[in-house]
Enzyme design. Structure first.
Site, PDB file in Angstrom:
ATOM      1  CB  SER A 133      -0.904   0.029   1.233  1.00 26.72           C
ATOM      2  OG  SER A 133      -1.668  -1.140   1.300  1.00 26.72           O
ATOM      3  CB  SER A 139      -9.204   0.224  -2.585  1.00 27.44           C
ATOM      4  OG  SER A 139      -9.554   0.364  -1.227  1.00 27.44           O
ATOM      5  CG  LEU A 343     -19.702  -8.020  29.051  1.00 20.32           C
ATOM      6  CD1 LEU A 343     -20.082  -9.060  28.022  1.00 20.32           C
ATOM      7  CD2 LEU A 343     -18.199  -7.906  29.155  1.00 20.32           C
ATOM      8  CD  GLU A 368      -4.229  -9.929   4.279  1.00 17.74           C
ATOM      9  OE1 GLU A 368      -4.568 -10.909   3.612  1.00 17.74           O
ATOM     10  OE2 GLU A 368      -3.544  -9.995   5.313  1.00 17.74           O
TER      11      GLU A 368
HETATM   12  C1  FAD Z   1      -4.157  -2.023  10.575  1.00 17.78           C
HETATM   13  C2  FAD Z   1      -3.763  -2.039   9.121  1.00 17.78           C
HETATM   14  C3  FAD Z   1      -2.689  -2.821   8.718  1.00 17.78           C
HETATM   15  C4  FAD Z   1      -2.282  -2.818   7.362  1.00 17.78           C
HETATM   16  N1  FAD Z   1      -1.189  -3.548   6.994  1.00 17.78           N
HETATM   17  C5  FAD Z   1      -0.740  -3.478   5.723  1.00 17.78           C
HETATM   18  C6  FAD Z   1       0.468  -4.159   5.337  1.00 17.78           C
HETATM   19  O1  FAD Z   1       1.102  -4.852   6.141  1.00 17.78           O
HETATM   20  N2  FAD Z   1       0.904  -4.006   4.062  1.00 17.78           N
HETATM   21  C7  FAD Z   1       0.233  -3.257   3.143  1.00 17.78           C
HETATM   22  O2  FAD Z   1       0.696  -3.180   2.018  1.00 17.78           O
HETATM   23  N3  FAD Z   1      -0.913  -2.610   3.473  1.00 17.78           N
HETATM   24  C8  FAD Z   1      -1.412  -2.697   4.737  1.00 17.78           C
HETATM   25  N4  FAD Z   1      -2.563  -2.036   5.094  1.00 17.78           N
HETATM   26  C9  FAD Z   1      -3.226  -1.195   4.116  1.00 17.78           C
HETATM   27  C10 FAD Z   1      -4.572  -1.718   3.663  1.00 17.78           C
HETATM   28  O3  FAD Z   1      -4.405  -2.816   2.795  1.00 17.78           O
HETATM   29  C11 FAD Z   1      -5.333  -0.549   3.057  1.00 17.78           C
HETATM   30  O4  FAD Z   1      -5.707   0.302   4.130  1.00 17.78           O
HETATM   31  C12 FAD Z   1      -6.532  -0.982   2.249  1.00 17.78           C
HETATM   32  O5  FAD Z   1      -6.153  -1.632   1.073  1.00 17.78           O
HETATM   33  C13 FAD Z   1      -7.437   0.214   1.904  1.00 17.78           C
HETATM   34  O6  FAD Z   1      -6.670   1.222   1.324  1.00 17.78           O
HETATM   35  P1  FAD Z   1      -6.805   2.717   1.881  1.00 17.78           P
HETATM   36  O7  FAD Z   1      -6.625   2.708   3.357  1.00 17.78           O
HETATM   37  O8  FAD Z   1      -5.896   3.569   1.079  1.00 17.78           O
HETATM   38  O9  FAD Z   1      -8.309   3.097   1.622  1.00 17.78           O
HETATM   39  P2  FAD Z   1      -8.926   3.606   0.228  1.00 17.78           P
HETATM   40  O10 FAD Z   1      -8.331   2.855  -0.908  1.00 17.78           O
HETATM   41  O11 FAD Z   1      -8.850   5.093   0.223  1.00 17.78           O
HETATM   42  O12 FAD Z   1     -10.423   3.127   0.395  1.00 17.78           O
HETATM   43  C14 FAD Z   1     -11.282   3.754   1.354  1.00 17.78           C
HETATM   44  C15 FAD Z   1     -12.578   3.007   1.405  1.00 17.78           C
HETATM   45  O13 FAD Z   1     -13.203   3.078   0.142  1.00 17.78           O
HETATM   46  C16 FAD Z   1     -14.079   1.983   0.000  1.00 17.78           C
HETATM   47  N5  FAD Z   1     -13.857   1.370  -1.318  1.00 17.78           N
HETATM   48  C17 FAD Z   1     -12.723   0.825  -1.798  1.00 17.78           C
HETATM   49  N6  FAD Z   1     -12.914   0.372  -3.047  1.00 17.78           N
HETATM   50  C18 FAD Z   1     -14.214   0.665  -3.364  1.00 17.78           C
HETATM   51  C19 FAD Z   1     -15.015   0.434  -4.499  1.00 17.78           C
HETATM   52  N7  FAD Z   1     -14.528  -0.149  -5.594  1.00 17.78           N
HETATM   53  N8  FAD Z   1     -16.312   0.860  -4.482  1.00 17.78           N
HETATM   54  C20 FAD Z   1     -16.822   1.491  -3.392  1.00 17.78           C
HETATM   55  N9  FAD Z   1     -16.098   1.707  -2.274  1.00 17.78           N
HETATM   56  C21 FAD Z   1     -14.813   1.294  -2.255  1.00 17.78           C
HETATM   57  C22 FAD Z   1     -13.770   0.993   1.151  1.00 17.78           C
HETATM   58  O14 FAD Z   1     -14.776   1.105   2.135  1.00 17.78           O
HETATM   59  C23 FAD Z   1     -12.454   1.499   1.670  1.00 17.78           C
HETATM   60  O15 FAD Z   1     -12.292   1.227   3.035  1.00 17.78           O
HETATM   61  C24 FAD Z   1      -3.001  -2.040   6.428  1.00 17.78           C
HETATM   62  C25 FAD Z   1      -4.097  -1.287   6.842  1.00 17.78           C
HETATM   63  C26 FAD Z   1      -4.477  -1.272   8.164  1.00 17.78           C
HETATM   64  C27 FAD Z   1      -5.665  -0.426   8.569  1.00 17.78           C
END
Ligand code: FAD
Length: 390
Positions: A133, A139, A343, A368
């Site tokens: 990421s 995403s 609870l 993921e």
């Molecule tokens: C605790 C934690 C640990 C992580 N660990 C890792 C790691 O080890 N390695 C790594 O590479 N990444 C990691 N990540 C990153 C994680 O994979 C991303 O947060 C995730 O892929 C979402 O990307 P973003 O946060 O940029 O959200 P965005 O891409 O900005 O998406 C925001 C929201 O948009 C919505 N959305 C997404 N796609 C669509 C769609 N097509 N249509 C409608 N709505 C949609 C979803 O609700 C999503 O939550 C981690 C994240 C967290 C929170």
């Protein structure tokens, strides 16, 4: 121990049942009183503990490299994550990241790469991380922009990665970067980058509601040998997706573990909390809530172990893994919320197990592949099969 009748389901074999029972006993003995005030130190200690007890062998592939089997046994992986999550969320995290962080090496590593990393990951001597990421590519991961340019026999990395679990404590990162063979997802390659490589720095440590080691990484003219590439040039997206394919089902299993723990906590409280001349569980509305929790858990377990079994049988599980992750993570959120409600004030008291679970579950619906991404995967597969049938 939780209600374990699901272990008799036909998806599992006798050695899986034995593994689950042994791990449950090990967790009771070793994880009951661990404090996680210093999350980095706790995580390092958990990796070593899980390694020396032999559990990490299930997170990597290859008997010759210290693995428990030649291919990752998805059902064992799921049972381990479920059991660890039920006992201790950070222990599950430590286990899962050793697998996810080294998964691309298990699946695509050269013999030299596998020999150099996997045996040490399996004993908890090296901590692994998976760096896909970016600030502008979560995403929509094919939009990633961290660049990998060729310079003789070297690759030079420039850019950023964020939300990287184990960021700051990892010994190596599997990094996905743009090499430009083609546009979009076909122009990405994967590389192993040791944490002490000059030009790689921890730009920021990120604090989240359920504390885990997490960081933003910055690469500035970070030079690694071409021999650090995993898989072919331009094959990084495929490497990432194949790795996630293995571990996505295990996220469902972790959610299941959190949900089972919440139900256990709810049962313990509901059967002892005195009110209205009896106990909370005498009330039919409470019974309805408990029944819904148990039903949601069984649905999630059926999806999870069906998918794990199919994968171990060599079948494609793209649709089923997405369904399992969706049903189990969304369902666990509902179950845990219901446990907090049962609870009462105790459920929102800092340090109470259900309060911890309430924070712990939230990110599983995002990482993921967020729930919406899983819905897209399921719908695309459904429409593809329909078009083939038509
Ligand atoms: C605790 C934690 C640990 C992580 N660990 C890792 C790691 O080890 N390695 C790594 O590479 N990444 C990691 N990540 C990153 C994680 O994979 C991303 O947060 C995730 O892929 C979402 O990307 P973003 O946060 O940029 O959200 P965005 O891409 O900005 O998406 C925001 C929201 O948009 C919505 N959305 C997404 N796609 C669509 C769609 N097509 N249509 C409608 N709505 C949609 C979803 O609700 C999503 O939550 C981690 C994240 C967290 C929170």
């Amino acid at each position: 121990m939780s209600d374990v009748r699901y272990l008799d389901w036909p998806f599992l074999e006798p050695h899986h049942r034995a593994l689950a029972a042994m791990l449950d006993e090990w967790c009771t003995m070793h994880l009951a009183h661990t404090s996680h005030d210093d999350v980095d130190a706790s995580c390092r200690a958990l990796v070593r503990q899980l390694g020396s007890a032999g559990w990490l062998r299930h997170a990597i592939a290859g008997l010759a490299h210290g693995g428990a089997s030649d291919q990752i046994d998805t059902r064992a992986l799921c049972l381990i994550r479920e059991t660890l999550a039920r006992h201790d969320g950070l222990a599950d995290f430590a286990f899962a990241m050793q697998g996810l962080g080294s998964g691309a090496i298990s699946l695509h590593g050269t013999p030299a790469q596998r020999t150099a990393y996997l045996p040490r990951v399996a004993i908890g001597d090296l901590i692994a991380a998976f760096a896909l990421s970016e600030p502008d590519a979560g995403s929509d991961v094919a939009a990633l922009s961290c660049a990998a340019g060729m310079d003789g026999d070297s690759v030079v990395l420039n850019g950023e990665k964020t939300w990287i679990s184990n960021g700051g404590i990892a010994d190596f990162y599997v990094v996905f970067a743009r090499t430009g063979e083609a546009a979009g997802s076909r122009g990405i390659s994967a590389f192993i980058v040791d944490a002490d490589t000059p030009g790689l720095e921890i730009a920021e440590r990120i604090q989240v509601i359920a504390p885990h080691p997490l960081a933003r990484l910055r690469f500035t003219d970070c030079r690694i040998p071409i021999t650090a590439r995993l898989g072919g040039a331009g094959e990084g997206f495929k490497v990432a997706m194949r790795t996630l394919d293995v571990f996505r089902t295990s996220v469902a299993a972790a959610a299941l573990g959190f949900a089972r723990r919440a139900l256990d906590e709810a049962l313990a409280r509901a059967t002892t909390r005195r009110m209205f001349g009896g106990v909370l569980s005498d009330l039919q509305l409470t019974q309805a809530s408990l029944a819904q929790m148990a039903t949601t858990i069984d649905s999630a377990a059926l999806h999870t172990y069906r998918t794990a079994w199919m994968r171990d049988c060599g079948q494609n599980v793209t649709r089923e893994a997405a369904m399992a992750k969706l049903v189990a993570t969304e369902g666990a959120q509902e179950v845990i919320d219901a446990a907090v409600q049962l609870l009462g004030g105790l459920g929102v008291t800092s340090g109470n197990p259900v309060e911890q679970l309430y924070r712990e579950i939230r990110s599983l619906r995002i990482y993921e592949g967020a729930t919406e991404v899983q819905q897209l995967i399921i719908a695309r597969d459904l429409l593809r099969v329909y078009a083939e049938r038509a």
